[in-house]
Design a protein around this motif. Sequence first.
Motif, mmCIF file in Angstrom:
data_model
loop_
_atom_site.group_PDB
_atom_site.id
_atom_site.type_symbol
_atom_site.label_atom_id
_atom_site.label_comp_id
_atom_site.label_asym_id
_atom_site.label_seq_id
_atom_site.Cartn_x
_atom_site.Cartn_y
_atom_site.Cartn_z
ATOM 1 N N ALA A 1 0.828 -1.210 0.000
ATOM 2 C CA ALA A 1 0.000 0.000 0.000
ATOM 3 C C ALA A 1 0.859 1.255 0.000
ATOM 4 O O ALA A 1 0.481 2.276 -0.594
ATOM 5 C CB ALA A 1 -0.931 -0.015 1.212
ATOM 6 N N SER A 2 2.040 1.192 0.627
ATOM 7 C CA SER A 2 2.916 2.359 0.670
ATOM 8 C C SER A 2 3.403 2.762 -0.719
ATOM 9 O O SER A 2 3.705 3.934 -0.959
ATOM 10 C CB SER A 2 4.120 2.080 1.586
ATOM 11 N N ASP A 3 3.472 1.795 -1.651
ATOM 12 C CA ASP A 3 3.890 2.113 -3.019
ATOM 13 C C ASP A 3 2.845 2.926 -3.763
ATOM 14 O O ASP A 3 3.138 3.510 -4.814
ATOM 15 C CB ASP A 3 4.170 0.826 -3.797
ATOM 16 N N LEU A 4 1.623 2.926 -3.244
ATOM 17 C CA LEU A 4 0.537 3.675 -3.881
ATOM 18 C C LEU A 4 0.319 5.041 -3.235
ATOM 19 O O LEU A 4 -0.586 5.771 -3.626
ATOM 20 C CB LEU A 4 -0.762 2.866 -3.801
ATOM 21 N N ALA A 5 1.158 5.361 -2.256
ATOM 22 C CA ALA A 5 0.953 6.604 -1.502
ATOM 23 C C ALA A 5 1.739 7.780 -2.052
ATOM 24 O O ALA A 5 1.476 8.926 -1.686
ATOM 25 C CB ALA A 5 1.333 6.384 -0.030
ATOM 26 N N GLY A 6 2.703 7.522 -2.935
ATOM 27 C CA GLY A 6 3.572 8.589 -3.414
ATOM 28 C C GLY A 6 3.007 9.365 -4.582
ATOM 29 O O GLY A 6 1.999 8.997 -5.196
ATOM 30 N N MET A 7 3.701 10.445 -4.911
ATOM 31 C CA MET A 7 3.245 11.313 -5.994
ATOM 32 C C MET A 7 3.291 10.616 -7.347
ATOM 33 O O MET A 7 2.438 10.862 -8.206
ATOM 34 C CB MET A 7 4.104 12.578 -6.030
ATOM 35 N N SER A 8 4.271 9.725 -7.580
ATOM 36 C CA SER A 8 4.358 9.052 -8.879
ATOM 37 C C SER A 8 3.123 8.194 -9.134
ATOM 38 O O SER A 8 2.599 8.160 -10.259
ATOM 39 C CB SER A 8 5.624 8.197 -8.952
ATOM 40 N N ALA A 9 2.643 7.508 -8.086
ATOM 41 C CA ALA A 9 1.427 6.710 -8.234
ATOM 42 C C ALA A 9 0.231 7.599 -8.529
ATOM 43 O O ALA A 9 -0.605 7.286 -9.383
ATOM 44 C CB ALA A 9 1.182 5.884 -6.976
ATOM 45 N N ARG A 10 0.153 8.711 -7.844
ATOM 46 C CA ARG A 10 -0.973 9.622 -8.074
ATOM 47 C C ARG A 10 -0.965 10.188 -9.492
ATOM 48 O O ARG A 10 -2.018 10.351 -10.117
ATOM 49 C CB ARG A 10 -0.955 10.750 -7.044
ATOM 50 N N LYS A 11 0.220 10.476 -10.021
ATOM 51 C CA LYS A 11 0.305 10.983 -11.391
ATOM 52 C C LYS A 11 -0.178 9.946 -12.388
ATOM 53 O O LYS A 11 -0.901 10.271 -13.345
ATOM 54 C CB LYS A 11 1.741 11.401 -11.698
ATOM 55 N N LEU A 12 0.216 8.699 -12.169
ATOM 56 C CA LEU A 12 -0.239 7.637 -13.060
ATOM 57 C C LEU A 12 -1.756 7.502 -13.010
ATOM 58 O O LEU A 12 -2.426 7.411 -14.053
ATOM 59 C CB LEU A 12 0.418 6.311 -12.668
ATOM 60 N N PHE A 13 -2.308 7.480 -11.813
ATOM 61 C CA PHE A 13 -3.753 7.332 -11.684
ATOM 62 C C PHE A 13 -4.494 8.560 -12.195
ATOM 63 O O PHE A 13 -5.600 8.439 -12.749
ATOM 64 C CB PHE A 13 -4.133 7.019 -10.234
#
Length: 255
Positions: free
Chosen positions: A133-145
Amino acid sequence: MTNRLASVLGGDVGAAVLPRLSAAAAAVCGQPWSMFAADAGQIVQAAKRIAALFGSDAIVIVIDAADSESTVEAVRRLAAEGGRPVVPVLPGPVTLAAASDADSAKDVLTAIVEAIGEARPALLLFDESGVAASDLAGMSARKLFNTLRNVTSYFDVPLGIIMAIPDEDAADAALRLKPDAVIAAGTADADFLDHIAAEGPAIGIALSVDGPAAAAAALAATRPLIITTLGGGPDPLPVETMHAFMGAFSGARQP
């Protein structure tokens, strides 16, 4: 047939049960999914047959991002028929980026979502259950989504994410991705689910098809809940196992 998925997405209490269908292909159709996965017409017929046998609330089609042409076409045909709701499942962008890179993952998934978007599937799920879940908490994940959510929004297709929700931090990370639905992988704490639902997304649980489902069924008796299955599990899947899984939620699926 009552559209349970639309009801649950709309906030009605109860369960919409959306098992992945491919593992049951050998038992129902006499040959494994891989034998007809390259032919969109055969996928359509097999998926409809399996979904009808078990009375699933949607036809769930898992799309391999590396070899998607036939399954994407099958999703388009099934959605265009306007029968049982169709739910494609794709590897999530963070999962896919781990095997390549963020730009490649974004490009591949954008192309697939655009290819199926015009057919308006009932819900599109990104499976991130294999990453922390921590891998989905960063800005890079948010940009992808953000990029992918813009595409699904253009086609007016609800976007959901399957991910681990072990604690409140994970629940907050899910909310920051701004999906229309959050499906907790494995067991889920009711408080974390309700914390997410209070902010607007639909909620659900992804379970092993041969695991205990009673706790999830009890949750669905008091709140709207999407139930789907995780990848893996027995393959081929015995018919009795799938019937037992569906039967566990019979009381939460009444109109």
